[in-house]
Write an enzyme that holds these catalytic residues in place. Structure first.
Site, mmCIF file in Angstrom:
data_model
loop_
_atom_site.group_PDB
_atom_site.id
_atom_site.type_symbol
_atom_site.label_atom_id
_atom_site.label_comp_id
_atom_site.label_asym_id
_atom_site.label_seq_id
_atom_site.Cartn_x
_atom_site.Cartn_y
_atom_site.Cartn_z
ATOM 1 N N LYS A 104 0.838 -1.289 0.219
ATOM 2 C CA LYS A 104 0.090 -0.147 0.029
ATOM 3 C C LYS A 104 0.754 1.255 0.211
ATOM 4 C CE LYS A 104 -2.080 -1.202 3.935
ATOM 5 N NZ LYS A 104 -1.330 -2.446 4.036
ATOM 6 N N ARG A 120 11.950 -5.528 5.114
ATOM 7 C CA ARG A 120 11.713 -3.984 4.686
ATOM 8 C C ARG A 120 12.636 -3.083 5.505
ATOM 9 N NH1 ARG A 120 5.651 -1.698 5.291
ATOM 10 N NH2 ARG A 120 5.970 -2.874 7.295
ATOM 11 N N ARG A 168 -9.752 0.455 8.817
ATOM 12 C CA ARG A 168 -9.272 -0.836 9.276
ATOM 13 C C ARG A 168 -10.295 -1.712 9.954
ATOM 14 N NH1 ARG A 168 -3.557 0.404 9.095
ATOM 15 N NH2 ARG A 168 -2.522 -1.491 9.629
ATOM 16 N N ARG A 174 11.464 -0.732 11.022
ATOM 17 C CA ARG A 174 10.171 -0.734 12.097
ATOM 18 C C ARG A 174 10.148 -1.648 13.160
ATOM 19 N NH1 ARG A 174 4.799 0.022 8.382
ATOM 20 N NH2 ARG A 174 4.041 -1.046 9.839
ATOM 21 N N ARG A 184 -0.293 -9.214 13.216
ATOM 22 C CA ARG A 184 -0.845 -7.854 12.555
ATOM 23 C C ARG A 184 -1.743 -8.821 11.302
ATOM 24 N NH1 ARG A 184 4.444 -5.114 10.988
ATOM 25 N NH2 ARG A 184 3.201 -3.995 9.353
HETATM 26 P P1 AP5 Z 1 4.870 -1.528 1.860
HETATM 27 O O1 AP5 Z 1 4.505 -0.897 0.607
HETATM 28 O O2 AP5 Z 1 5.755 -1.127 2.835
HETATM 29 O O3 AP5 Z 1 3.556 -2.313 2.420
HETATM 30 P P2 AP5 Z 1 2.313 -1.713 3.166
HETATM 31 O O4 AP5 Z 1 1.220 -2.518 2.625
HETATM 32 O O5 AP5 Z 1 2.264 -0.418 3.061
HETATM 33 O O6 AP5 Z 1 2.449 -2.443 4.495
HETATM 34 P P3 AP5 Z 1 2.649 -1.787 6.103
HETATM 35 O O7 AP5 Z 1 3.459 -3.096 6.805
HETATM 36 O O8 AP5 Z 1 2.942 -0.426 6.050
HETATM 37 O O9 AP5 Z 1 1.182 -2.008 6.517
HETATM 38 P P4 AP5 Z 1 0.548 -2.142 7.642
HETATM 39 O O10 AP5 Z 1 -1.110 -1.749 7.318
HETATM 40 O O11 AP5 Z 1 0.754 -3.242 8.707
HETATM 41 O O12 AP5 Z 1 1.296 -0.971 8.596
HETATM 42 P P5 AP5 Z 1 0.619 0.629 9.029
HETATM 43 O O13 AP5 Z 1 1.671 1.389 9.002
HETATM 44 O O14 AP5 Z 1 -0.452 0.824 8.062
HETATM 45 O O15 AP5 Z 1 5.492 -2.904 1.107
HETATM 46 C C1 AP5 Z 1 6.202 -4.049 2.132
HETATM 47 C C2 AP5 Z 1 7.485 -4.357 1.439
HETATM 48 O O16 AP5 Z 1 7.365 -5.009 0.451
HETATM 49 C C3 AP5 Z 1 8.405 -3.052 1.184
HETATM 50 O O17 AP5 Z 1 9.817 -3.401 1.523
HETATM 51 C C4 AP5 Z 1 8.482 -3.204 -0.301
HETATM 52 O O18 AP5 Z 1 9.462 -2.771 -1.020
HETATM 53 C C5 AP5 Z 1 8.211 -4.607 -0.604
HETATM 54 N N1 AP5 Z 1 7.147 -4.825 -1.712
HETATM 55 C C6 AP5 Z 1 5.885 -3.871 -1.958
HETATM 56 N N2 AP5 Z 1 5.307 -4.230 -3.290
HETATM 57 C C7 AP5 Z 1 6.033 -5.495 -3.379
HETATM 58 C C8 AP5 Z 1 5.880 -6.272 -4.772
HETATM 59 N N3 AP5 Z 1 4.491 -5.923 -5.526
HETATM 60 N N4 AP5 Z 1 6.650 -7.483 -4.908
HETATM 61 C C9 AP5 Z 1 7.885 -7.505 -4.001
HETATM 62 N N5 AP5 Z 1 8.019 -6.816 -3.009
HETATM 63 C C10 AP5 Z 1 7.018 -5.799 -2.623
HETATM 64 O O19 AP5 Z 1 0.091 0.227 10.411
HETATM 65 C C11 AP5 Z 1 0.988 -0.096 11.604
HETATM 66 C C12 AP5 Z 1 0.249 0.048 12.857
HETATM 67 O O20 AP5 Z 1 -0.301 1.232 13.208
HETATM 68 C C13 AP5 Z 1 -0.957 -0.989 12.927
HETATM 69 O O21 AP5 Z 1 -0.518 -2.235 13.301
HETATM 70 C C14 AP5 Z 1 -1.585 -0.296 14.215
HETATM 71 O O22 AP5 Z 1 -1.295 -0.582 15.401
HETATM 72 C C15 AP5 Z 1 -1.553 1.097 13.491
HETATM 73 N N6 AP5 Z 1 -2.669 1.813 12.817
HETATM 74 C C16 AP5 Z 1 -2.254 2.247 11.630
HETATM 75 N N7 AP5 Z 1 -3.435 2.498 10.872
HETATM 76 C C17 AP5 Z 1 -4.403 2.254 11.884
HETATM 77 C C18 AP5 Z 1 -5.843 2.425 11.917
HETATM 78 N N8 AP5 Z 1 -6.455 3.094 10.852
HETATM 79 N N9 AP5 Z 1 -6.524 2.092 13.046
HETATM 80 C C19 AP5 Z 1 -5.926 1.743 14.173
HETATM 81 N N10 AP5 Z 1 -4.460 1.210 14.246
HETATM 82 C C20 AP5 Z 1 -3.772 1.654 13.241
#
Ligand code: AP5
Length: 217
Positions: A14, A128, A89, A162, A173
């Site tokens: 994402k 990552r 979410r 991270r 997660r």
């Molecule tokens: P990347 O693009 O970084 O993946 P992402 O989908 O953004 O993954 P996240 O881990 O950031 O999502 P998340 O939802 O767990 O975390 P968030 O920060 O929102 O890609 C991942 C890796 O793969 C990279 O190294 C990239 O290079 C590689 N890659 C990408 N595409 C690829 C492909 N096609 N092929 C190969 N490699 C690829 O949330 C973190 C925490 O915050 C949550 O756990 C929660 O505690 C809190 N939080 C955030 N939002 C909320 C909410 N709305 N409500 C409540 N708590 C929340």
């Protein structure tokens, strides 16, 4: 105005794709994860509340993230449109988003689901890392900087990982995604907003799929 949600499990890509669409379409990436991590770094009241919850792989309370997003959408740079990354979410957040976008007269254009196998997600997350200076994202295997140890975007040489990107927390997660986030997919399907992309393809191919969908939005 184009207002998009990128929906998918942790590591689906994402953030990677949101940054690309920001550039191609002049939209603003609104990542609740990035916003919360900034608060943790600042050690603000919100950051202190969120830190342990995030490190445990659980969701931060709805009221806190709904408030952050609502305030952020009111900023002038969101007037041309935005990409929601990591929000909503769960069903409570999805309904709160509907209400706030209706109040702000900023309707959703599309919800893009990025479909990726759980096994691939773990591999993506544990590999990552990002540039400490500008936040550009990399991967040990799938997205290396052109010159080893140097950020392509800003030339800095310090990188960070991270705290929640370890195999143990990833399990939690993913469980939270399947239990709480996946149930909002039918909600958007019923509104005729949901489109799927194959997130197992290489990064450039996923971008092409998303850009294709946005042409019709
Ligand atoms: P990347 O693009 O970084 O993946 P992402 O989908 O953004 O993954 P996240 O881990 O950031 O999502 P998340 O939802 O767990 O975390 P968030 O920060 O929102 O890609 C991942 C890796 O793969 C990279 O190294 C990239 O290079 C590689 N890659 C990408 N595409 C690829 C492909 N096609 N092929 C190969 N490699 C690829 O949330 C973190 C925490 O915050 C949550 O756990 C929660 O505690 C809190 N939080 C955030 N939002 C909320 C909410 N709305 N409500 C409540 N708590 C929340």
């Amino acid at each position: 105005m184009l207002n998009i949600i990128l929906l998918g499990p942790p590591g689906a890509g994402k953030g990677t794709q949101a940054k690309r669409i920001e550039q191609t379409h002049g939209l603003v990436q609104l990542s609740t994860g990035d916003m919360l991590r900034a608060e943790v770094k600042l050690q603000s009241e919100l950051g202190v509340k969120a830190k342990q919850i995030m490190e445990a792989g659980e969701l931060v309370p709805d009221a806190l993230v709904i408030d952050i997003i609502s305030n952020r959408i009111d900023q002038p740079d969101c007037k041309n449109g935005f990409i929601l990354d990591g929000f909503p979410r769960n069903v409570v957040q999805a309904k709160a988003l509907d209400q706030m976008l209706s109040d702000k007269k900023a309707p959703l254009s599309k919800v893009v689901e990025m479909v990726v196998d759980d096994a691939a997600l773990t591999q993506r997350i544990v590999g990552r890392y990002s540039c400490e200076a500008c936040g550009a994202g990399y991967h040990d295997e799938f997205q290396k900087p052109k010159q080893a140890g140097i950020c392509d975007a800003c030339g800095a040489d310090k990188f960070t990982r991270r705290k929640d990107d370890n195999a143990e927390t990833v399990k939690q997660r993913l469980a939270v995604y399947h239990e709480q986030t996946a149930p909002i997919l039918p909600y958007y399907a019923d509104m005729n907003l949901l489109e799927k992309v194959d997130g197992m393809q290489p990064i450039d191919a996923v971008t092409d799929q998303i850009l294709g969908l946005l042409k019709s939005a």
